[in-house]
Design an enzyme around this catalytic site. Structure first.
Site, PDB file in Angstrom:
ATOM      1  N   LEU A 144       0.630  -1.464  -0.151  1.00  0.00           N
ATOM      2  CA  LEU A 144      -0.095   0.000  -0.180  1.00  0.00           C
ATOM      3  C   LEU A 144       0.902   1.476   0.131  1.00  0.00           C
ATOM      4  CD1 LEU A 144      -2.678   1.504   0.227  1.00  0.00           C
ATOM      5  CD2 LEU A 144      -2.717   1.130   2.768  1.00  0.00           C
ATOM      6  N   TYR A 203       1.998  -5.089  11.330  1.00  0.00           N
ATOM      7  CA  TYR A 203       2.549  -6.367  11.308  1.00  0.00           C
ATOM      8  C   TYR A 203       1.507  -7.494  10.970  1.00  0.00           C
ATOM      9  CZ  TYR A 203       4.620 -10.578  13.651  1.00  0.00           C
ATOM     10  OH  TYR A 203       5.083 -11.741  14.208  1.00  0.00           O
ATOM     11  N   THR A 204       1.971  -7.803   9.557  1.00  0.00           N
ATOM     12  CA  THR A 204       0.977  -8.744   8.781  1.00  0.00           C
ATOM     13  C   THR A 204       1.359 -10.180   8.787  1.00  0.00           C
ATOM     14  OG1 THR A 204       2.161  -8.069   6.881  1.00  0.00           O
ATOM     15  CG2 THR A 204       0.346  -6.791   7.484  1.00  0.00           C
ATOM     16  N   THR A 260      -8.328  -4.296   8.822  1.00  0.00           N
ATOM     17  CA  THR A 260      -8.434  -5.646   8.341  1.00  0.00           C
ATOM     18  C   THR A 260      -9.749  -6.165   8.604  1.00  0.00           C
ATOM     19  OG1 THR A 260      -7.422  -7.731   8.337  1.00  0.00           O
ATOM     20  CG2 THR A 260      -7.052  -6.522  10.472  1.00  0.00           C
ATOM     21  N   ASP A 261      -9.964  -7.375   7.555  1.00  0.00           N
ATOM     22  CA  ASP A 261     -11.173  -8.061   7.829  1.00  0.00           C
ATOM     23  C   ASP A 261     -10.946  -9.189   8.920  1.00  0.00           C
ATOM     24  OD1 ASP A 261      -9.026  -8.991   5.836  1.00  0.00           O
ATOM     25  OD2 ASP A 261     -10.293 -10.979   5.820  1.00  0.00           O
ATOM     26  N   TYR A 269      -3.381 -11.531  15.402  1.00  0.00           N
ATOM     27  CA  TYR A 269      -3.281 -10.522  14.410  1.00  0.00           C
ATOM     28  C   TYR A 269      -4.601  -9.805  14.353  1.00  0.00           C
ATOM     29  CZ  TYR A 269      -3.682  -8.458   9.959  1.00  0.00           C
ATOM     30  OH  TYR A 269      -3.829  -7.436   8.796  1.00  0.00           O
TER      31      TYR A 269
END
Length: 284
Positions: A12, A60-61, A100-101, A124
């Site tokens: 992104l 942090y993904t 996030t979803d 997460y």
């Protein structure tokens, strides 16, 4: 407009810099330049630049790794947004925070709206939800954009992984019982810019792709495009597998389609991920 961008080296972040409107200035900082979990670093970065807006694309993904590194995930996903919200308030800057979803448990059967009950399944998702809550408590006028299944020409993502695997393997097993809407990071970047340009009111917004698919269906489309462009010689044989057959440390939401009516009401178009897929595979 002066923008402070965090997560500058991610999908992104890079797409945002590519689409920066003429006349806008951006101070783009990656994690090496700015640890958003460090309050004093955040204060220094914001006070020295005095941005009109902060776009937090840093996160942090590593969903599975977060299960064994909850403190590291919380530092970036919870403490980071909290620090940025405090700093934004101190200089009167707009804050756009990307979430996030994974804040949902995926047990729904209809696209999730911004007001639906959250219930993250793992570390997460919980740290991202805690980050949302911190931002809203400190800076109610901040805009929080939840997104899902992000891909682009940059970094590591599902599209690149599939194309690379197709060059090495004739057969692949792909999860078929998780559904969502792929989102091109470039379209998300455009949506953020449009929210800034229109000075949209704060709150939570959902932004994703304009058509839902399973991972299996997404992979099938990726290979069709890659073959048509001559990027791969032939399409591998795809076998549908269930989530149970492909265990991971972190549980994933089975259904994570995000309803986009709220952001569309502002004139923002959802991600046309199929058109984007054609363009980015050409760039690989």
């Amino acid at each position: 407009m002066k923008i402070l961008l965090t997560g500058a080296n991610g999908q992104l972040g890079r797409c945002f810099q590519d689409r920066l409107p003429e006349g806008w200035q951006v101070r783009a900082l990656g994690s090496a330049e700015l640890d958003i979990g460090n309050k004093s670093q955040v204060e220094e970065a914001v006070l020295s630049w005095k941005p009109d807006a902060i776009v937090n694309a840093g996160a942090y993904t590593a969903v599975d790794k977060a299960e064994s590194e909850p403190e590291s995930a919380a530092r970036v996903n919870t403490l980071g947004p909290e620090n940025l919200a405090h700093a934004a308030r101190s200089v009167g800057a707009k804050l756009i925070h990307v979430s996030t979803d994974y804040v949902f448990d995926g047990k729904g059967t209809q696209p999730y709206r911004e007001t639906d009950t959250t219930n993250p399944l793992g570390v997460y998702g919980k740290t991202k939800l805690d980050g949302e809550n911190a931002v809203q408590a400190i800076l109610p006028e901040a805009a929080i954009i939840r997104t899902a299944w992000v891909f682009s020409e940059y970094g590591s993502n599902f599209v690149k992984t599939m194309v690379n695997l197709a060059e090495k393997r004739d057969e692949l097993g792909i999860v078929s019982d998780q559904r969502g809407c792929p989102t091109y990071a470039g379209d998300l970047a455009t949506a953020i810019i449009e929210l800034l340009q229109s000075n949209a009111q704060g709150g939570i917004y959902h932004f994703g792709g304009d058509r839902e698919v399973s991972w299996f269906e997404f992979a099938d489309k990726i290979f069709d495009v890659a073959v048509s462009q001559g990027r791969i010689e032939k399409k591998p044989t795809l076998n549908a597998v269930t989530t149970d057959q492909y265990p991971t440390p972190a549980r994933r939401p089975a259904y994570s389609v995000l309803a986009g009516e709220k952001i569309k009401s502002l004139g923002v178009q959802l991600s046309n991920w199929e058109a984007a897929l054609t363009e980015i595979i050409r760039k690989f």
